[in-house]
Structure formats: structure tokens, C-alpha cells
Motif scaffolding. Structure first.
Motif, PDB file in Angstrom:
ATOM      1  N   LYS A 116     -22.839  19.766  12.864  1.00 43.41           N
ATOM      2  CA  LYS A 116     -22.075  18.677  12.239  1.00 43.41           C
ATOM      3  C   LYS A 116     -21.982  17.404  13.104  1.00 43.41           C
ATOM      4  CE  LYS A 116     -18.515  18.377   8.817  1.00 43.41           C
ATOM      5  NZ  LYS A 116     -17.165  17.915   8.870  1.00 43.41           N
ATOM      6  N   PRO A 117     -21.694  17.536  14.433  1.00 43.90           N
ATOM      7  CA  PRO A 117     -21.607  16.302  15.247  1.00 43.90           C
ATOM      8  C   PRO A 117     -22.913  15.504  15.266  1.00 43.90           C
ATOM      9  CG  PRO A 117     -20.679  18.179  16.417  1.00 43.90           C
ATOM     10  CD  PRO A 117     -21.353  18.731  15.209  1.00 43.90           C
ATOM     11  N   VAL A 118     -24.060  16.203  15.172  1.00 44.67           N
ATOM     12  CA  VAL A 118     -25.354  15.498  15.141  1.00 44.67           C
ATOM     13  C   VAL A 118     -25.466  14.700  13.836  1.00 44.67           C
ATOM     14  CG1 VAL A 118     -27.869  15.794  15.065  1.00 44.67           C
ATOM     15  CG2 VAL A 118     -26.503  17.140  16.674  1.00 44.67           C
ATOM     16  N   PHE A 119     -25.105  15.345  12.730  1.00 45.07           N
ATOM     17  CA  PHE A 119     -25.119  14.632  11.441  1.00 45.07           C
ATOM     18  C   PHE A 119     -24.183  13.432  11.462  1.00 45.07           C
ATOM     19  CE2 PHE A 119     -26.739  18.523   9.086  1.00 45.07           C
ATOM     20  CZ  PHE A 119     -27.963  17.939   8.825  1.00 45.07           C
ATOM     21  N   GLU A 120     -23.024  13.624  12.077  1.00 45.93           N
ATOM     22  CA  GLU A 120     -22.041  12.529  12.113  1.00 45.93           C
ATOM     23  C   GLU A 120     -22.589  11.329  12.882  1.00 45.93           C
ATOM     24  OE1 GLU A 120     -18.059  15.312  11.578  1.00 45.93           O
ATOM     25  OE2 GLU A 120     -18.614  14.620  13.583  1.00 45.93           O
ATOM     26  N   ALA A 121     -23.282  11.606  13.995  1.00 49.68           N
ATOM     27  CA  ALA A 121     -23.868  10.512  14.788  1.00 49.68           C
ATOM     28  C   ALA A 121     -24.991   9.816  14.016  1.00 49.68           C
ATOM     29  CB  ALA A 121     -24.385  11.062  16.114  1.00 49.68           C
ATOM     30  N   LEU A 122     -25.815  10.626  13.335  1.00 46.32           N
ATOM     31  CA  LEU A 122     -26.915  10.052  12.553  1.00 46.32           C
ATOM     32  C   LEU A 122     -26.370   9.215  11.382  1.00 46.32           C
ATOM     33  CD1 LEU A 122     -29.296  13.167  12.422  1.00 46.32           C
ATOM     34  CD2 LEU A 122     -29.790  11.023  13.620  1.00 46.32           C
ATOM     35  N   LYS A 123     -25.305   9.716  10.749  1.00 48.19           N
ATOM     36  CA  LYS A 123     -24.705   9.018   9.607  1.00 48.19           C
ATOM     37  C   LYS A 123     -24.094   7.689  10.067  1.00 48.19           C
ATOM     38  CE  LYS A 123     -23.138   8.976   5.229  1.00 48.19           C
ATOM     39  NZ  LYS A 123     -22.521   7.687   5.157  1.00 48.19           N
ATOM     40  N   LYS A 124     -23.475   7.729  11.242  1.00 46.15           N
ATOM     41  CA  LYS A 124     -22.866   6.512  11.786  1.00 46.15           C
ATOM     42  C   LYS A 124     -23.953   5.451  12.040  1.00 46.15           C
ATOM     43  CE  LYS A 124     -19.686   5.111  15.424  1.00 46.15           C
ATOM     44  NZ  LYS A 124     -19.971   5.111  16.849  1.00 46.15           N
ATOM     45  N   ALA A 125     -25.073   5.899  12.632  1.00 41.14           N
ATOM     46  CA  ALA A 125     -26.187   4.976  12.891  1.00 41.14           C
ATOM     47  C   ALA A 125     -26.743   4.436  11.574  1.00 41.14           C
ATOM     48  CB  ALA A 125     -27.279   5.701  13.680  1.00 41.14           C
ATOM     49  N   ASN A 126     -26.838   5.320  10.564  1.00 44.80           N
ATOM     50  CA  ASN A 126     -27.316   4.936   9.225  1.00 44.80           C
ATOM     51  C   ASN A 126     -26.435   3.831   8.639  1.00 44.80           C
ATOM     52  OD1 ASN A 126     -28.826   5.678   6.596  1.00 44.80           O
ATOM     53  ND2 ASN A 126     -26.696   5.947   5.996  1.00 44.80           N
ATOM     54  N   ASP A 127     -25.134   4.025   8.726  1.00 42.05           N
ATOM     55  CA  ASP A 127     -24.195   3.052   8.140  1.00 42.05           C
ATOM     56  C   ASP A 127     -24.263   1.698   8.869  1.00 42.05           C
ATOM     57  OD1 ASP A 127     -23.584   5.088   6.458  1.00 42.05           O
ATOM     58  OD2 ASP A 127     -21.624   5.560   7.320  1.00 42.05           O
ATOM     59  N   THR A 128     -24.419   1.761  10.195  1.00 40.32           N
ATOM     60  CA  THR A 128     -24.537   0.514  10.978  1.00 40.32           C
ATOM     61  C   THR A 128     -25.781  -0.267  10.560  1.00 40.32           C
ATOM     62  OG1 THR A 128     -23.548   1.675  12.841  1.00 40.32           O
ATOM     63  CG2 THR A 128     -24.687  -0.377  13.362  1.00 40.32           C
ATOM     64  N   LEU A 129     -26.919   0.454  10.444  1.00 41.27           N
ATOM     65  CA  LEU A 129     -28.178  -0.210  10.095  1.00 41.27           C
ATOM     66  C   LEU A 129     -28.148  -0.758   8.665  1.00 41.27           C
ATOM     67  CD1 LEU A 129     -30.728   2.228  11.780  1.00 41.27           C
ATOM     68  CD2 LEU A 129     -30.170  -0.084  12.525  1.00 41.27           C
ATOM     69  N   LEU A 130     -27.515  -0.015   7.754  1.00 38.98           N
ATOM     70  CA  LEU A 130     -27.410  -0.508   6.365  1.00 38.98           C
ATOM     71  C   LEU A 130     -26.563  -1.772   6.300  1.00 38.98           C
ATOM     72  CD1 LEU A 130     -26.979   2.626   4.036  1.00 38.98           C
ATOM     73  CD2 LEU A 130     -28.940   1.104   4.199  1.00 38.98           C
ATOM     74  N   LYS A 131     -25.499  -1.782   7.088  1.00 36.90           N
ATOM     75  CA  LYS A 131     -24.605  -2.949   7.131  1.00 36.90           C
ATOM     76  C   LYS A 131     -25.384  -4.177   7.616  1.00 36.90           C
ATOM     77  CE  LYS A 131     -19.936  -4.072   8.701  1.00 36.90           C
ATOM     78  NZ  LYS A 131     -20.032  -4.873   9.924  1.00 36.90           N
ATOM     79  N   GLU A 132     -26.196  -3.954   8.637  1.00 34.52           N
ATOM     80  CA  GLU A 132     -27.013  -5.059   9.163  1.00 34.52           C
ATOM     81  C   GLU A 132     -27.988  -5.580   8.109  1.00 34.52           C
ATOM     82  OE1 GLU A 132     -27.044  -3.364  13.737  1.00 34.52           O
ATOM     83  OE2 GLU A 132     -28.983  -3.836  12.817  1.00 34.52           O
ATOM     84  N   LEU A 133     -28.589  -4.634   7.367  1.00 29.63           N
ATOM     85  CA  LEU A 133     -29.531  -5.030   6.305  1.00 29.63           C
ATOM     86  C   LEU A 133     -28.825  -5.848   5.230  1.00 29.63           C
ATOM     87  CD1 LEU A 133     -31.826  -1.982   5.379  1.00 29.63           C
ATOM     88  CD2 LEU A 133     -32.525  -4.225   6.198  1.00 29.63           C
ATOM     89  N   ALA A 134     -27.642  -5.387   4.836  1.00 32.32           N
ATOM     90  CA  ALA A 134     -26.876  -6.062   3.775  1.00 32.32           C
ATOM     91  C   ALA A 134     -26.496  -7.482   4.190  1.00 32.32           C
ATOM     92  CB  ALA A 134     -25.633  -5.255   3.434  1.00 32.32           C
ATOM     93  N   GLU A 135     -26.270  -7.653   5.491  1.00 30.39           N
ATOM     94  CA  GLU A 135     -25.891  -8.991   5.972  1.00 30.39           C
ATOM     95  C   GLU A 135     -27.073  -9.953   5.981  1.00 30.39           C
ATOM     96  OE1 GLU A 135     -24.164  -7.933   9.702  1.00 30.39           O
ATOM     97  OE2 GLU A 135     -22.240  -7.380   8.783  1.00 30.39           O
ATOM     98  N   LYS A 136     -28.290  -9.380   6.016  1.00 36.13           N
ATOM     99  CA  LYS A 136     -29.482 -10.231   6.115  1.00 36.13           C
ATOM    100  C   LYS A 136     -29.863 -10.886   4.800  1.00 36.13           C
ATOM    101  CE  LYS A 136     -31.638  -8.081  10.066  1.00 36.13           C
ATOM    102  NZ  LYS A 136     -32.420  -6.905  10.388  1.00 36.13           N
TER     103      LYS A 136
END
Ligand code: CA
Length: 359
Positions: free
Chosen positions: A304-324
């Protein structure tokens, strides 16, 4: 007066008579030959079967008025040239994967599959009823093209690993073949994603050039032989419902009569349906063979902690894309809200059913 009544009666009868006759439709017999370039080599299983099915369907449904000529990678020599081929009109149609074009237009990224995103049935509901097709039309219209779903691989496996992943630290420095947005997520958590052509994957894993790789799942992994050299087969998170795509040159499409346009799109959707069922069948069959011949394959799921870290990175990158860009934001918001709604249904339907059946 008598003559008038007779005349009216004759007119009435002839009108009735006309009503009995079906309207004569001028059926065009003109044939249209459409060329299709696919990313796959000749006779590539499953993906290549999808284009062959499409050709057979389009030709038979149109009673021969549509002719489809398929060129595989061996002929056109450019697996990743499909977008440009169809955009320029060098080919009328294409069969490939939308996320391959993220370098040309970042907004094409969203129409194959997204990490932590929708499964095939959820995503297809989004395409057909949740505004997905309209958004895909918007993205591709800019390039003079239209895209239609081209067949799903189903849920892809997380890949083959030489060692067990027990914590996020185990991913740090890990050299893994994992392309696309998932590769960017891996990089965000400290792994070293690499993209290597399919033909070199086995040797790279065997010689330790890479520590892990993801390909598809048993449907296409069996023939690659990875199970002979790696012990751990991880369940997926990064491509929960990878959908291939058909591409259509819009200028060419607009020259087709309306009925042939309808037949073309219907044949694509039907072959996409067939490819999904074919993928599921091949995965079930090949997984049975792998387990029989290599009973020591260890199936694992990330903690679970690995998924949580990957999900957090996913959300950060999506946020960056949305801002572009605004269109990326619109697509991300559409997918996020649709996933939330449909997953609530999946949770009390398929998920609840499967959980109730597990030992
Ligand atoms: Ca994959």
C-alpha cells in the motif's frame, strides 16, 4: 362530373399504388479504397488481428464498396509514424496507440489508458456516454483527424521484476522499461525508466541492463519469454484498460457517402470489441500455460505505501499538466469526475461480486 370523379379515383388509386411501392433509392456502386498503416509488424498477434477483422467487416458490411488495404510496419517502416501518415493523408487510416503521440500533442496522452484510471468497461462507458469521444474529437480535429477506439488489451500486468518490491526505496534507482506517463511517475519516485524496443527487451532483462520491465500481460508476454528469466510478476496499476486507436483522415472521411462513414466507424468499433474479448481469451489461456510450465512464478502486488507514493506522484504530474493548457484541464476533470461516479458503481457491482467469490 362523372369524368371528374373518375379522374379523382384514378389519382387516389395511383397514389395508393405508389404507397405500396418502396421508394427507389439510388444505391451508389462506387467503390472506395482506403489505405491503413498499422504500428505492428505483419501477423502480429491480437493487435494485428484487430485490423484484419476490421478490414473483413468493413468490406462485407459495405458489400464491397469499401476496400481496405493494410500496410504493416514491415512495409511502411515506421511504427511511430502513423500519426503523421494519417495527418498528411499519405494513408487514409491508422491503427496504433494514442499515447504514442504525446510528444506531438500532449492532449493525445489521455485516450489510451491512465495510471490509476478507468478499467476497460469504465473507460468505454466514458468514451460512449461520458463525453470521452467528444473530447477525443476535439483533440484530433486540430490535426485533421478523427480517432475511434481500436481494441483493448484489458488490464495490463505491472511487469516482471528480478527482486521483490517491499517499499518505495526498492524502486529508487531501479532501471525499468516502462514508457509513457507511468514512466514519468516512476521517475518522480526515483526509479530510472527506460524505453527499449520490444525486440531487445528479453536480452536487456537477461543481461541485467534493466532490472524490470512491463509489456502487456499474458496475452502477449508469453511469447516474449520473460517468465523464464524473472521470478516476480506484479499486478497492474499503470495501464488498467489500454485501448488502441483507429485514426481517420477527416478530409478523406468527408468524401465518403454517409452510409459508408457509418459502416467504417461501426466496423472499427466491432473489431475493437473483438480485440478486447480476444485479449481476455489469450491472457487466460497463456496464464494457464505459464503457471503449468513455470509453477514458481511469484505473483505480487505492490504494498500500500508504494501505491500511495505512486498515486501522489501521479496527482502532482496531472496537476502540472492541467496548469499547462486548458484542454488538458478539461480532459483531466472529465476523466476524474467520471471515474469517481462509475467506480462507485463498480464497487457495489463487479468488485463486490468478485470479493464475495474470493477465498
Ligand atoms: Ca504496457
Amino acid at each position: 362530373m362523372k369524368i371528374l370523379i373518375l379522374l379523382l379515383a384514378t389519382l387516389f388509386l395511383s397514389a395508393c399504388d405508389d404507397n405500396k411501392q418502396p421508394a427507389k433509392v439510388q444505391q451508389s456502386t462506387q467503390t472506395y479504397t482506403l489505405t491503413l498503416a498499422e504500428s505492428w509488424p505483419s501477423n502480429f498477434p491480437v493487435f494485428g488481428d484487430a485490423t484484419k477483422n476490421f478490414k473483413q467487416l468493413a468490406e462485407s458490411m459495405s458489400n464491397g464498396r469499401l476496400k481496405i488495404q493494410i500496410d504493416s510496419k514491415n512495409k511502411h517502416k515506421s511504427a511511430f509514424g502513423i500519426f503523421d501518415f494519417v495527418k498528411s493523408g499519405q494513408y487514409d487510416l491508422g491503427h496504433s496507440g494514442s499515447y504514442y503521440w504525446k510528444g506531438k500533442d500532449i492532449n493525445t496522452l489521455f485516450f489510451t489508458t491512465m495510471p490509476f484510471g478507468m478499467t476497460t468497461s469504465e473507460q468505454r462507458a466514458w468514451f460512449e456516454y461520458g463525453g470521452g469521444q467528444e473530447l477525443m474529437d476535439k483533440v484530433y480535429a486540430k490535426h485533421g483527424m478523427k480517432s475511434i477506439i481500436g481494441g483493448s488489451t484489458g488490464n495490463q500486468m505491472g511487469g516482471w521484476f528480478q527482486k521483490e518490491i517491499n517499499s518505495i526505496e526498492d524502486l529508487q534507482g531501479l532501471k525499468m522499461r516502462i514508457p509513457g506517463f507511468a514512466g514519468e511517475i516512476m521517475a518522480e519516485v526515483g526509479a530510472k525508466p527506460i524505453n527499449i524496443p520490444a525486440g531487445e527487451l528479453y536480452t536487456a532483462l537477461d543481461r541485467g541492463t534493466i532490472d524490470a520491465l512491463e509489456w502487456v500481460g499474458p496475452s502477449l508476454d508469453l511469447r516474449m519469454g520473460f517468465h523464464k528469466i524473472a521470478s516476480y510478476y506484479y499486478t497492474g496499476w499503470h495501464e488498467p484498460g489500454a485501448e488502441l486507436q483507429f485514426l481517420i483522415n477527416l478530409q478523406k472521411y468527408n468524401t465518403l457517402p454517409k452510409d459508408l462513414q457509418k459502416i467504417l466507424v461501426s466496423a472499427m468499433k466491432l473489431s475493437a470489441y473483438q480485440m478486447y474479448t480476444h485479449s481476455e481469451h489469450e491472457s487466460a489461456k497463456n496464464w494457464a500455460s505459464m503457471k503449468k510450465d513455470y509453477p514458481n512464478i511469484k505473483v505480487r502486488t505492490f504494498p500500500k505505501p508504494v501505491f500511495e507514493a505512486l498515486k501522489k506522484a501521479n496527482d502532482t504530474l496531472l496537476k502540472e499538466l492541467a496548469e499547462k493548457n486548458a484542454l488538458a484541464k478539461e480532459i483531466i476533470e472529465s476523466q476524474t469526475s467520471y471515474l469517481k461516479k462509475i467506480r462507485a458503481w463498480t464497487a457495489i457491482s463487479d468488485q463486490a461480486y468478485l470479493n464475495s467469490q474470493s477465498e
